[in-house]
Design a protein around this motif. Structure first.
Motif, short mmCIF file in Angstrom:
data_model
loop_
_atom_site.label_atom_id
_atom_site.label_comp_id
_atom_site.label_asym_id
_atom_site.label_seq_id
_atom_site.Cartn_x
_atom_site.Cartn_y
_atom_site.Cartn_z
N VAL A 1 1.18 -1.29 -0.21
CA VAL A 1 0.27 -0.17 -0.26
C VAL A 1 0.86 0.80 -0.11
N ASP A 2 0.44 1.95 -1.69
CA ASP A 2 1.20 3.15 -1.29
C ASP A 2 2.79 2.97 -0.95
N GLY A 3 3.64 1.42 -1.48
CA GLY A 3 4.63 0.79 -1.57
C GLY A 3 5.26 0.46 0.21
N ALA B 1 1.11 -6.79 3.80
CA ALA B 1 1.29 -8.86 4.48
C ALA B 1 1.64 -9.02 3.15
N GLN B 2 2.20 -10.15 3.36
CA GLN B 2 2.69 -11.11 2.67
C GLN B 2 2.76 -12.59 2.84
N LEU C 1 -2.65 0.46 -4.33
CA LEU C 1 -2.21 -1.43 -3.31
C LEU C 1 -1.82 -1.97 -5.05
N GLN C 2 -0.99 -2.57 -4.46
CA GLN C 2 0.19 -3.59 -5.37
C GLN C 2 -0.21 -4.87 -5.07
N LEU C 3 0.07 -5.94 -6.34
CA LEU C 3 0.35 -7.66 -5.68
C LEU C 3 1.00 -7.96 -6.62
#
Length: 84
Positions: free
Chosen positions: A36-38, A42-43, A80-82
């Motif tokens: 979130v924003d870089g 969570a992973q 957001l990035q996955l």
């Protein structure tokens, strides 16, 4: 991305999730992270499933989900990035 509240376009609150299916036929899937924003929030780490045998380091695919509490950041728009 295969589902979950984090895949929508509307505002979110509270705990939300994102379901996914990740594939890499060359070296396999080692880690999937939600950013979130870089910043990673969570992973899922698949290191325990990485035998480094038969020319494939990690599993060729993983179907799983990540959860995150949206209350941990200020309201407003966020990127957001996955990342696999």
């Amino acid at each position: 991305m295969t589902g979950g509240g984090l895949t929508g376009d509307s505002g979110l609150s509270g705990a939300q999730s994102i379901a996914y299916r990740a594939e890499d036929g060359d070296s396999g899937v080692r880690l999937v992270a939600l950013r979130v924003d870089g910043a990673t929030v969570a992973q899922n780490d698949y290191l325990a499933k990485c035998p480094y045998t038969s020319f494939l380091a990690c599993p060729a695919s993983e179907s799983d989900a990540l959860s995150w509490n949206t209350a941990s950041i200020a309201g407003g728009q966020h990127q957001l990035q996955l990342v696999v």
